[in-house]
Write an enzyme that holds these catalytic residues in place. Structure first.
Site, short mmCIF file in Angstrom:
data_model
loop_
_atom_site.label_atom_id
_atom_site.label_comp_id
_atom_site.label_asym_id
_atom_site.label_seq_id
_atom_site.Cartn_x
_atom_site.Cartn_y
_atom_site.Cartn_z
N THR A 1 -1.40 3.03 1.12
CA THR A 1 -0.15 3.29 0.97
C THR A 1 0.80 2.22 0.53
O THR A 1 0.19 1.29 -0.34
CB THR A 1 0.55 3.71 2.44
OG1 THR A 1 1.93 4.01 2.44
CG2 THR A 1 0.48 2.42 3.45
N ASN A 2 2.24 2.12 0.50
CA ASN A 2 2.83 1.02 -0.03
C ASN A 2 3.93 0.42 0.84
O ASN A 2 4.12 1.11 1.99
CB ASN A 2 3.33 1.39 -1.45
CG ASN A 2 4.09 2.62 -1.42
OD1 ASN A 2 5.32 2.72 -0.70
ND2 ASN A 2 3.78 3.80 -1.82
N ARG A 3 4.77 -0.52 0.42
CA ARG A 3 5.89 -0.98 1.31
C ARG A 3 6.93 -0.38 1.35
O ARG A 3 8.02 -0.79 1.94
CB ARG A 3 5.92 -2.64 0.78
CG ARG A 3 4.90 -3.23 0.64
CD ARG A 3 5.13 -4.74 0.39
NE ARG A 3 4.11 -5.60 0.31
CZ ARG A 3 3.58 -6.23 1.45
NH1 ARG A 3 4.10 -6.03 2.74
NH2 ARG A 3 2.30 -6.87 1.19
#
Ligand code: C5P
Length: 221
Positions: A29-31
């Site tokens: 995933t990402n931030r």
């Protein structure tokens, strides 16, 4: 009295990250926090729009009055967005879609019995670029989080994805980007013009983006 200037319009907003499974207990995933997209959905519903919010996993509560669809992967977001696209007037694509996903999700939890391992990644569909190809009068607004060459990359994206507006932000600046309540953005148009905005609340930026989307919509009619 609240300004109901978006009454009669359907606005579709995407938000949050996507989560791409590696095995039953792990994902890439990402931030992205989802704050920007949820702020756009809230601003649009307050201004009288019918709002469809499609979001990846976040810790946020969908604003009252929006039609909410939760998704996990880019493929699920793509399906949800494409299905609704013909019936919407404005699309604001603030989701941080994973560019790649694991080629295969393991059916069982991967064991730690090797000293190194690699995960093969394959490219996800670019949802926004697909909307650019299918667009029939919808106003299309994209987001771009950049860490370098902001203006050059933004101008390429606005043209390459057939957008009406790109909201570009340098996520390395304090007060901009992932997780914060504020943002520092530049509005980038297909004619090459760039309007830098000051540091502002994500909700204030959401209203500003909706002002622009409404003006672009009026211009198309
Ligand atoms: O090319 P880049 O990922 O920077 O473009 C960002 C914009 O494109 C965002 O509006 C994002 O929601 C959209 N996008 C998408 N599908 C992808 C990658 C990005 O819709 N696979």
């Amino acid at each position: 009295a609240p300004n109901r200037d978006l009454k009669g319009l359907t606005v579709m907003v995407t938000a949050g990250p996507t989560a791409e499974p590696i095995d039953p207990v792990r994902y890439l995933t990402n931030r992205s926090s989802g704050k920007m997209g949820f702020a756009v959905a809230e601003a649009a519903v307050r201004r009288g729009a019918k709002v469809i919010l499609i979001s990846g996993p976040t810790a946020l509560k969908p604003p009252a009055g929006v039609e909410f669809t939760g998704v996990e992967t880019a493929a699920e977001m793509c399906e949800a967005v494409l299905e609704r696209f013909p019936a919407v007037d404005v699309v604001i694509k603030s989701a941080a879609v994973a560019d790649y996903r694991p080629a295969r999700a393991a059916a069982q939890k991967i064991k730690k019995n090797t000293d190194s391992m690699s995960i093969e990644l394959v490219k996800n569909p670019d949802i926004l670029a697909e909307l650019g190809r299918r667009k029939e009068g919808q106003v299309l607004v994209g987001f771009a989080a950049e860490t370098s060459n902001l203006e050059k990359n933004a101008l390429q994206k606005v043209a390459g994805k057939n957008l009406d507006l790109l909201v570009a932000n340098d996520v390395t600046q304090p007060g901009a980007g992932f997780g914060t309540d504020t943002n520092i953005a530049k509005l980038v148009y297909p004619d090459g013009s760039i309007v830098p905005l000051p540091l502002m609340d994500k909700l204030a930026l959401a209203h500003r983006i909706l002002d622009e989307a409404l003006a672009l919509r009026e211009g198309k009619k």
